[in-house]
Design an enzyme around this catalytic site. Structure first.
Site, PDB file in Angstrom:
ATOM      1  N   GLU A  49     -15.588 -33.406  49.700  1.00 17.41           N
ATOM      2  CA  GLU A  49     -14.931 -32.668  48.712  1.00 17.41           C
ATOM      3  C   GLU A  49     -15.540 -31.388  48.452  1.00 17.41           C
ATOM      4  O   GLU A  49     -16.621 -31.381  48.079  1.00 17.41           O
ATOM      5  CB  GLU A  49     -14.706 -33.388  47.479  1.00 17.41           C
ATOM      6  CG  GLU A  49     -13.817 -32.671  46.526  1.00 17.41           C
ATOM      7  CD  GLU A  49     -12.436 -32.071  46.703  1.00 17.41           C
ATOM      8  OE1 GLU A  49     -12.391 -30.687  46.515  1.00 17.41           O
ATOM      9  OE2 GLU A  49     -11.550 -32.550  47.383  1.00 17.41           O
ATOM     10  N   MET A  64      16.310 -38.244  58.062  1.00 23.25           N
ATOM     11  CA  MET A  64      16.816 -38.118  56.621  1.00 23.25           C
ATOM     12  C   MET A  64      15.653 -38.875  55.698  1.00 23.25           C
ATOM     13  O   MET A  64      15.006 -39.689  56.164  1.00 23.25           O
ATOM     14  CB  MET A  64      18.103 -39.065  56.757  1.00 23.25           C
ATOM     15  CG  MET A  64      19.159 -38.527  57.625  1.00 23.25           C
ATOM     16  SD  MET A  64      19.623 -36.921  57.046  1.00 23.25           S
ATOM     17  CE  MET A  64      20.644 -37.305  55.478  1.00 23.25           C
ATOM     18  N   HIS A 120       2.461 -58.618  24.373  1.00 25.48           N
ATOM     19  CA  HIS A 120       1.040 -59.234  24.756  1.00 25.48           C
ATOM     20  C   HIS A 120       1.535 -60.546  25.676  1.00 25.48           C
ATOM     21  O   HIS A 120       2.306 -61.108  25.296  1.00 25.48           O
ATOM     22  CB  HIS A 120       0.332 -59.525  23.246  1.00 25.48           C
ATOM     23  CG  HIS A 120      -0.796 -60.366  23.671  1.00 25.48           C
ATOM     24  ND1 HIS A 120      -1.974 -59.869  23.919  1.00 25.48           N
ATOM     25  CD2 HIS A 120      -0.823 -61.763  23.465  1.00 25.48           C
ATOM     26  CE1 HIS A 120      -2.914 -60.669  24.065  1.00 25.48           C
ATOM     27  NE2 HIS A 120      -2.473 -61.810  23.809  1.00 25.48           N
ATOM     28  N   LYS A 165       2.258 -46.335  50.609  1.00 30.06           N
ATOM     29  CA  LYS A 165       2.359 -47.311  49.816  1.00 30.06           C
ATOM     30  C   LYS A 165       2.411 -48.789  50.375  1.00 30.06           C
ATOM     31  O   LYS A 165       1.655 -49.874  49.842  1.00 30.06           O
ATOM     32  CB  LYS A 165       3.437 -47.350  48.680  1.00 30.06           C
ATOM     33  CG  LYS A 165       3.383 -45.880  47.966  1.00 30.06           C
ATOM     34  CD  LYS A 165       2.011 -45.693  47.546  1.00 30.06           C
ATOM     35  CE  LYS A 165       1.670 -44.332  47.441  1.00 30.06           C
ATOM     36  NZ  LYS A 165       1.442 -43.280  48.452  1.00 30.06           N
ATOM     37  N   ARG A 185      16.379 -31.149  60.166  1.00 33.06           N
ATOM     38  CA  ARG A 185      16.254 -31.175  61.591  1.00 33.06           C
ATOM     39  C   ARG A 185      15.128 -32.451  62.206  1.00 33.06           C
ATOM     40  O   ARG A 185      15.271 -32.395  63.371  1.00 33.06           O
ATOM     41  CB  ARG A 185      15.005 -29.842  61.774  1.00 33.06           C
ATOM     42  CG  ARG A 185      13.797 -29.973  61.171  1.00 33.06           C
ATOM     43  CD  ARG A 185      12.751 -28.847  61.375  1.00 33.06           C
ATOM     44  NE  ARG A 185      11.567 -28.769  60.827  1.00 33.06           N
ATOM     45  CZ  ARG A 185      10.616 -28.179  60.648  1.00 33.06           C
ATOM     46  NH1 ARG A 185      11.106 -26.822  60.977  1.00 33.06           N
ATOM     47  NH2 ARG A 185       9.548 -28.345  60.195  1.00 33.06           N
ATOM     48  N   GLY A 214      -4.963 -30.207  51.858  1.00 37.54           N
ATOM     49  CA  GLY A 214      -3.707 -29.522  51.188  1.00 37.54           C
ATOM     50  C   GLY A 214      -2.731 -29.431  52.109  1.00 37.54           C
ATOM     51  O   GLY A 214      -2.519 -29.535  53.198  1.00 37.54           O
TER      52      GLY A 214
END
Length: 465
Positions: free
Chosen positions: A203, A39, A444, A52, A36, A270
């Site tokens: 929180e 994409m 390493h 990001k 709707r 949430g």
């Protein structure tokens, strides 16, 4: 009118839906996908990917300020928020058009519009041009989720934002309140705090990043406070008084309510599943707290109707949705040996600074499940590559079953851990034991050596601490 016939109709073109459509098509099924809005869904357009891109900008900004530590000079350091957002939107757009291309390549018919399921095996789509009818023996629901809005804390796009507003901000916040410290809340807090906003995180649970191992949460809290964030745990925002350019938040902690002034609030409390308007109740689909109830193979109990991704419950992660999409496509195509997606096998990644990543059980959960455990830890300060990078703040924690040597969980915080967690994910899929991991030669110098040392430490064999 019967409408166009397909083997599979997928509703929703996010990382669950579009992947399900591609896999079903690869297996020779005739597929249509209904979307709707965009994409690629929320993940590509308003979630995982653009956040990001923005966080990368703040990471580079943070490093520019540390130029002197690396023997470099950088003067007149600043940022252009509009340009940061523009880059983020361009990245999202590139991937969005990529999904369109993949649909064409895989001969998936795309129908843009809002879908309803008037009866089993039938999908109606309200498009720009009217209503289109599609029929299919199999329908996959991949409609995703949206931000949960709490009464009195609703977003207005000006003073109070959801993730969408935070991704295309009308201004740079000076004093920011972030409600909720899950991945979304913490990522935005990290981004805006790095760019100079005076940031407070509230929180309701007893610790930030509440789904993570308690030790990792405590490490993260310490890092964030050092970066200038204020963290209020076991705290609730009771109400917001909106004024002209300011918001007064009534925050309750320990039975005492105090008021604090902010110019911007981001609500990240949430998500709720997009289950409305599809006609699911009439079909007999069970819905529990806005999520469709499914079995381990994403079957709804209604013949030929599946639900994947965020709409089918936790963990609410794009990679979980994609794998469920592949699993359901293979089930429909009649493939043998289809494996259910196990929640405890799915890694969680949070791209704040420092990054957080985990897979499997926390220490508390492993004990709760009755395991006798061995725990290993390794600090980044003992890792050569982390020190060379100038990022020695971090740790890796591993949890093993003491009797069998099974890797029960792995938890990390620090530079690039979101890229490294995959090592433990593969290990768990291959049912690796501590011995396999100890005998693996890690290259390493890499930060991944800390993963090896954390395993060795669980068995009293760590070398560099």
């Amino acid at each position: 009118m019967a409408g166009k016939q397909f083997d599979v109709v997928v509703i929703g073109a996010g990382p669950g839906g579009y992947v399900a459509a591609i896999r079903a098509s690869q297996l020779g099924l005739k597929v249509a996908i209904v979307e709707r809005e965009h994409m690629g869904g929320i993940c590509l357009n308003w979630g995982c990917i653009p956040t990001k891109a923005m966080l990368r900008s703040s990471e580079v900004f943070h490093l520019m300020h540390r130029a002197k530590d690396f023997g470099l000079n950088a003067e007149g350091i600043g940022y252009d928020l509009d340009a940061v957002v523009k880059r983020s939107r361009a990245v999202a757009k590139q991937l969005n058009s990529g999904v369109g291309h993949l649909m064409k390549k895989n001969k998936v018919e795309v129908v843009m519009g809002a879908a309803t399921i008037p009866a089993k095996g039938r999908v109606q789509v309200k498009t720009d041009k009217g209503t289109e009818e599609l029929t299919a023996a199999n329908i996959i629901l991949a409609t995703g989720a949206r931000a949960r809005e709490l009464p009195g804390l609703e977003a207005d796009g000006d003073l109070v934002w959801t993730y969408k507003h935070a991704l295309t901000p009308p201004r740079m916040p000076k004093k920011l309140l972030v409600i909720g410290s899950g991945a979304i809340g913490i990522e935005f807090a990290s981004f805006y705090n790095t760019l100079g906003a005076d940031t407070t995180v509230v929180e309701v649970m007893d610790r930030i990043l509440p789904v993570e191992d308690a030790e990792i949460s405590a490490f993260a809290r310490k890092s964030f406070v050092k970066q200038g964030m204020k963290i209020l745990e076991k705290a609730t925002v009771k109400k917001l008084d909106r004024g002209k350019g300011t918001v007064t938040a009534h925050i309750e902690t320990g039975g005492k309510t105090e008021t604090h002034e902010f110019d911007t609030v981001i609500s990240a409390v949430g998500i709720v599943g997009n289950v409305e308007g599809l006609g699911l109740e009439a079909l007999g689909v069970r819905i529990d707290r806005t999520h469709v109830v499914v079995d381990e193979f994403c079957r709804t109990g209604v013949e030929g109707l599946y639900a994947i991704g965020d709409i089918a419950g936790a963990p609410w992660l794009a990679h979980k949705a994609s794998h469920e999409g592949v699993m359901v496509a293979e089930l429909i195509a009649g493939k043998n040996h289809v494996h259910p997606v196990r929640p405890e096998a799915i890694a969680g990644c949070t791209y704040c600074h420092p990054q957080v990543a985990s897979v499997g059980y926390t220490e508390a959960k492993a004990k709760e499940k009755g395991h006798e455990i061995k725990v290993g830890r390794f600090p980044f300060i003992g890792n050569g590559k982390a020190i060379a990078l100038g990022d020695p703040e971090g740790m890796v924690k591993t949890i093993f079953d003491a009797k069998t040597g099974e890797l029960l969980g792995a938890h990390m915080i620090g530079a690039e851990v979101t890229e490294m967690i995959q090592g433990y994910v593969v290990g768990r899929t291959l049912e690796t034991t501590e011995e396999d991991l100890m005998n693996t030669v890690f290259p390493h110098p890499t930060i991944s050596e800390a993963m090896h040392e954390a395993v060795l430490d669980a068995y009293g064999r760590a070398i560099h601490i």
